[in-house]
Design an enzyme around this catalytic site. Structure first.
Site, mmCIF file in Angstrom:
data_model
loop_
_atom_site.group_PDB
_atom_site.id
_atom_site.type_symbol
_atom_site.label_atom_id
_atom_site.label_comp_id
_atom_site.label_asym_id
_atom_site.label_seq_id
_atom_site.Cartn_x
_atom_site.Cartn_y
_atom_site.Cartn_z
ATOM 1 N N LYS A 95 -12.573 3.366 2.050
ATOM 2 C CA LYS A 95 -11.490 2.604 1.420
ATOM 3 C C LYS A 95 -12.104 1.334 0.837
ATOM 4 C CE LYS A 95 -6.763 1.003 2.409
ATOM 5 N NZ LYS A 95 -5.738 0.799 3.481
ATOM 6 N N GLU B 70 -7.697 7.051 9.365
ATOM 7 C CA GLU B 70 -8.038 8.007 10.415
ATOM 8 C C GLU B 70 -7.185 9.273 10.280
ATOM 9 O OE1 GLU B 70 -7.552 4.806 10.759
ATOM 10 O OE2 GLU B 70 -8.859 3.926 12.290
ATOM 11 N N GLU C 260 0.821 -1.211 0.000
ATOM 12 C CA GLU C 260 0.000 0.000 0.000
ATOM 13 C C GLU C 260 0.857 1.265 0.000
ATOM 14 O OE1 GLU C 260 -4.143 -0.894 2.125
ATOM 15 O OE2 GLU C 260 -2.442 -1.194 3.474
#
Length: 486
Positions: A98, A73, A21
């Site tokens: 997401k 967050e 990621e």
């Protein structure tokens, strides 16, 4: 409290805890609710009394595409903090979705919602001011200098250009024989800078364009003066407001009147700009050249023939009647992208970001990615098309595209296929692109992006059906823009 809601803002970013990621972009979707008092905007119908949600949407996309965050967050908190930088917003609720999160069980979505409130007394609550800035010059490539100065002013911190006057030519009367005529214009801005801060910014822009301050009555590359700032009257010797000589200068009053027919000058010589212009002794020494000088290449002192310019019917000058609705009229432009490189997608993405990042440009559409087979033994190509709105002239845009080709390392062709209102057969500026109507690699992605597209008056759908290489072009994917690989 009143609310503005933005939902479904999508962008690709590299956020997440897992190693891949950090390397591979994935789609994030943001919903934002802004709480604020909209009563003033309801009464005034003025943007200054609300918030520019288009700018906030761009800010959200910039954060998603920006610095990596392990947690959504953190991403949501960054977005909420950005929104609260707009003084009118009292509360921001941000949800980050997401949808492709690496979860091993079936799921529809994962999201995080944060809520933030404005702290009282924060520095971000500074007022927005309105200013009128006069521009002029008579040395060097004045037109290019003035264009770049507008972009630089718009780039000052917390400052946005809200209007640009037509361009004027002013006789160098009272100066030595042979002194070049001046070019003059006026811009209006909204800014959170104070008047001294704005003046300092303008002087930096002057200096960066070769301005050397000596006296008031000499030739110069660029002159930027604050004419009015919130209607304030001040005798401060470092910044007198309004400008002490504005009331008698037709090269200020003329452009200002063209920008705002209801403009008023305050101070010792208060009055309507229209009346002051009528009474000015030098009003016969100014002549309007062009309204769309920020985008038209034929706004020079004398007419230019055979150049890369706007069709004559679309450039209206000398009427004396103007209502400027936006900065300078944007034009639709279609740009083709072609590359034989194995990492063509990355090059395309980099080019798109570069084009969109140029002041005055806005990418409005991106086609699916196409594969182009080559029958002569050469490597196959990837192809796509984008549509932008731009305030650049055709020749200027073509030059920029050439620079971007070089900046991404070659193996990339960017061509201006079409630009609204522009027809040119110049060797280095052919618009529309002459061979585009025969290239399926251009026509197929363009048609996919815009089914109603036309080139030179002919439907692109018809041109594609007649193109000799239609069988060599095939659709690869329509979501290539959000990932690093297919």
């Amino acid at each position: 409290m009143d609310q503005i809601r933005l939902t479904g803002i999508r962008a690709a970013g590299k956020h997440g805890v897992l190693d891949f990621e950090h390397e591979r972009a994935q789609t994030f979707v943001v919903d934002a609710t802004l709480s604020l008092d909209l009563a003033p905007a309801g009464r005034s119908d003025a943007l200054d009394d609300t918030v520019d949600y288009g700018a906030i949407a761009k800010g959200i996309v910039a954060i998603i595409e920006g610095e990596h965050a392990d947690l959504i967050e953190r991403l949501a908190a960054r977005i909420a903090d950005m929104i609260l930088q707009y003084p009118a917003v009292q509360r921001a609720e941000v949800t980050v979705h997401k949808p492709n999160a690496p979860i091993v069980v079936p799921f529809d979505d994962v999201s995080v919602t944060v809520e933030r409130f404005r702290e009282t007394g924060r520095a971000e609550s500074a007022d927005t001011h309105h200013a009128i800035i006069a521009m002029g010059g008579n040395q060097g490539d004045v037109l290019s200098t003035l264009r770049d100065a507008v972009r630089c002013i718009d780039g000052l911190d917390s400052t946005q250009v809200t209007g640009i006057s037509p361009l004027y030519r002013t006789d160098a009367w009272g100066m030595p024989t042979g002194t070049p005529d001046f070019r003059n214009a006026v811009v209006s801005v909204n800014t959170k800078l104070t008047a001294p801060e704005l003046l300092a910014g303008l002087q930096r822009i002057e200096a960066s364009h070769g301005r050397v301050r000596t006296d008031h009555w000499t030739s110069r590359t660029l002159d930027l003066d604050i004419i009015d700032f919130d209607g304030i009257v001040s005798d401060d010797p470092d910044l007198t407001l309004p400008h002490p000589r504005a009331w008698q200068r037709a090269f200020v009053l003329g452009p200002w009147l063209a920008l705002d027919p209801d403009a008023e000058l305050v101070g010792a010589h208060a009055g309507s700009v229209a009346q002051l212009l009528f009474e000015s002794s030098d009003r016969e020494h100014i002549n309007e050249l062009a309204e769309d000088w920020m985008v038209a290449d034929d706004a020079a002192a004398s007419p230019v023939t055979g150049s890369c310019h706007e069709e004559p019917a679309s450039l209206q000058t000398g009427s004396g009647q103007h209502r400027i609705e936006s900065l300078a009229r944007s034009r639709r432009a279609v740009i083709s992208m072609d590359s034989p490189s194995t990492d063509a997608e990355r090059r395309f993405r980099k080019a798109i970001v570069s084009i969109d990042g140029i002041p005055g440009n806005q990418v409005e559409g991106i086609s699916p990615l196409y594969h182009v087979s080559q029958l002569d033994g050469k490597p196959d190509n990837m192809a796509a098309v984008m549509q932008i709105s731009t305030r650049m002239g055709a020749a200027e845009l073509i030059t920029v595209l050439g620079s971007i080709e070089t900046s991404v390392g070659g193996s990339l062709d960017l061509d201006l296929v079409d630009m609204e209102g522009v027809v040119s057969d110049e060797p280095n500026c052919q618009v529309p692109w002459p061979t585009a109507r025969n290239h399926a690699a251009v026509l197929a992605p363009w048609l996919d992006m815009d089914p109603d597209a036309r080139l030179g008056g002919d439907p692109v759908s018809f041109l594609l059906a007649m193109a000799p290489d239609t069988s060599q072009v095939g659709l690869l994917t329509d979501n290539w823009i959000i990932g690093d690989t297919l």
